[in-house]
Design an enzyme around this catalytic site. Structure first.
Site, PDB file in Angstrom:
ATOM      1  CG  HIS A  67      -2.101  -0.891   1.066  1.00 41.37           C
ATOM      2  ND1 HIS A  67      -1.985  -2.263   1.044  1.00 41.37           N
ATOM      3  CD2 HIS A  67      -3.414  -0.636   0.855  1.00 41.37           C
ATOM      4  CE1 HIS A  67      -3.165  -2.802   0.861  1.00 41.37           C
ATOM      5  NE2 HIS A  67      -4.059  -1.856   0.730  1.00 41.37           N
ATOM      6  NE  ARG A  86     -11.783   5.675  -8.928  1.00 40.05           N
ATOM      7  CZ  ARG A  86     -11.254   4.820  -9.814  1.00 40.05           C
ATOM      8  NH1 ARG A  86     -10.699   5.291 -10.905  1.00 40.05           N
ATOM      9  NH2 ARG A  86     -11.249   3.515  -9.595  1.00 40.05           N
ATOM     10  CD  GLU A  87      -9.188   3.638  -2.898  1.00 39.46           C
ATOM     11  OE1 GLU A  87      -9.873   2.666  -3.219  1.00 39.46           O
ATOM     12  OE2 GLU A  87      -7.967   3.556  -2.630  1.00 39.46           O
ATOM     13  CD  GLN A  88      -3.110   8.268  -0.989  1.00 40.09           C
ATOM     14  OE1 GLN A  88      -2.546   9.299  -0.659  1.00 40.09           O
ATOM     15  NE2 GLN A  88      -2.498   7.095  -0.971  1.00 40.09           N
ATOM     16  CG  PHE A 119      -1.601   4.686   9.205  1.00 35.16           C
ATOM     17  CD1 PHE A 119      -2.375   5.625   8.533  1.00 35.16           C
ATOM     18  CD2 PHE A 119      -2.092   4.141  10.385  1.00 35.16           C
ATOM     19  CE1 PHE A 119      -3.614   6.022   9.026  1.00 35.16           C
ATOM     20  CE2 PHE A 119      -3.324   4.535  10.894  1.00 35.16           C
ATOM     21  CZ  PHE A 119      -4.093   5.461  10.200  1.00 35.16           C
ATOM     22  CB  ALA A 123      -8.430   7.524   1.854  1.00 32.68           C
TER      23      ALA A 123
END
Ligand SMILES: NC(=O)NC1=NC(=O)NC1=O
Length: 173
Positions: A67, A86-88, A119, A123
């Site tokens: 990740h 897209r998520e971030q 970590f 998101a």
């Protein structure tokens, strides 16, 4: 996409479509393919998650190490996968102030030094302002517990990605 289409995919098509449900771990999708047919999203994701749960700790930690950091170098360089990008960016991590980004980078480094993996959190389900607090909180968890928590976040990310691919409402039944 309906389940009839999913169940009719050959191996290559299935891995092309579902290979990044678990970030940069196409092996998971490659293994799940042979367990078709699947009845619905829940059934499909059950097989993804069962594979993760069946891995030895080294494999589970390997999934986490695949990740990218939240608001890390890859986000700055634009080298994230489409899903991570897209998520971030959707979570507002592309518009953090310099001090917020530095704070997150410092916490990420401390976390990685303690646990040996980055970590990870979903998101799309987290307020960016709460991320440093959540990271600082989890930083003090016992390693065995933190591994379970992090894998839980991988599963949340996987669920959202599967829901997107199947055009299913992620909050589902
Ligand atoms: N380290 C991370 O948690 N990364 C990520 N979480 C997401 O939801 N997308 C990512 O790229």
């Amino acid at each position: 996409m309906d389940m009839e289409k999913v169940n009719s995919m050959d191996f290559g098509e299935f891995v092309d479509v579902f290979g990044n449900v678990i970030e940069r771990c196409p092996l998971i999708a490659a293994a799940v393919w042979s367990q078709r047919p699947f009845s619905d999203l829940e059934d499909l994701e059950k097989h993804f998650f069962a594979l993760i749960d069946a891995l030895p700790q080294s494999g589970q930690e390997g999934i986490l190490r695949c990740h990218p950091d939240l608001a890390g170098r890859e986000l700055q360089r634009g080298t994230l996968t489409a899903e991570s990008q897209r998520e971030q960016s959707g979570a507002g991590l592309t518009s953090l102030g310099a001090d917020e980004r530095l704070r997150l980078a410092e916490l990420n480094a401390q976390y990685r030094a303690r646990f040996g993996f980055p970590f990870v959190l979903a998101a799309r389900l987290t307020d960016p302002a709460a991320m440093p607090r959540e990271l600082a909180r989890r930083l003090h968890c016992p390693p065995a517990q933190e591994l379970r928590t992090a894998l839980g976040e991988v599963k949340k990310i996987g669920h959202l990605r599967l829901a997107d691919l199947l055009c299913v409402d992620p909050s589902g039944p």
